[in-house]
Write a protein that holds these residues in place. Structure first.
Motif, PDB file in Angstrom:
ATOM      1  N   SER A 136      26.169  74.578  43.776  1.00 28.56           N
ATOM      2  CA  SER A 136      27.080  73.510  43.370  1.00 28.56           C
ATOM      3  C   SER A 136      28.537  73.831  43.683  1.00 28.56           C
ATOM      4  CB  SER A 136      26.912  73.214  41.883  1.00 28.56           C
ATOM      5  OG  SER A 136      27.281  74.341  41.115  1.00 28.56           O
ATOM      6  N   PRO A 154      30.114  72.741  48.062  1.00 27.93           N
ATOM      7  CA  PRO A 154      30.793  71.543  48.570  1.00 27.93           C
ATOM      8  C   PRO A 154      32.296  71.515  48.279  1.00 27.93           C
ATOM      9  CG  PRO A 154      28.716  70.916  47.583  1.00 27.93           C
ATOM     10  CD  PRO A 154      28.947  72.366  47.262  1.00 27.93           C
ATOM     11  N   LEU A 157      30.684  65.484  51.325  1.00 21.24           N
ATOM     12  CA  LEU A 157      30.620  66.642  50.440  1.00 21.24           C
ATOM     13  C   LEU A 157      30.689  66.233  48.974  1.00 21.24           C
ATOM     14  CD1 LEU A 157      32.804  69.096  52.521  1.00 21.24           C
ATOM     15  CD2 LEU A 157      30.355  69.312  52.048  1.00 21.24           C
ATOM     16  N   CYS A 187      27.240  65.457  48.079  1.00 20.09           N
ATOM     17  CA  CYS A 187      26.519  66.722  47.858  1.00 20.09           C
ATOM     18  C   CYS A 187      26.814  67.286  46.464  1.00 20.09           C
ATOM     19  CB  CYS A 187      26.893  67.763  48.909  1.00 20.09           C
ATOM     20  SG  CYS A 187      26.268  67.387  50.547  1.00 20.09           S
ATOM     21  N   GLU A 188      28.075  67.247  46.066  1.00 20.86           N
ATOM     22  CA  GLU A 188      28.439  67.724  44.722  1.00 20.86           C
ATOM     23  C   GLU A 188      27.682  66.934  43.656  1.00 20.86           C
ATOM     24  OE1 GLU A 188      32.933  69.293  44.503  1.00 20.86           O
ATOM     25  OE2 GLU A 188      32.740  67.210  45.158  1.00 20.86           O
TER      26      GLU A 188
END
Length: 81
Positions: free
Chosen positions: A55, A58, A74, A77-78
């Motif tokens: 975690s 990103p 990103l 992604c987080e």
């Protein structure tokens, strides 16, 4: 069988035996048991710890780019992590 030999035996059937051994061996209690179930539990603990580190990636990558689309990706992604 010693705890070290037991851990080697368990890890020998994995895709990455040396990584398996070093990861599980780093956990407290790894060399106090020969129980395969305990090695399994320790391996789950390693997996959880390593996955939680994902975690952070990103946000570190977002700092290195000025591209808005990359930053948006990103951010997704987080959220997923």
């Amino acid at each position: 069988m010693t705890p070290s030999a037991s851990l080697e035996a368990v890890c020998s059937v994995t895709r990455y035996p040396s990584s398996c051994f070093s990861s599980i061996a780093s956990q407290a209690g790894a060399f106090n048991t020969t129980d395969p179930e305990m090695f399994f539990k320790l391996s789950l603990s390693v997996a959880i710890n390593e996955t939680s580190k994902l975690s952070e990636i990103p946000s570190k990558l977002k700092e290195k780019t000025d591209d808005a689309q990359v930053k948006d990706a990103l951010t997704v992604c987080e959220t997923v992590f």
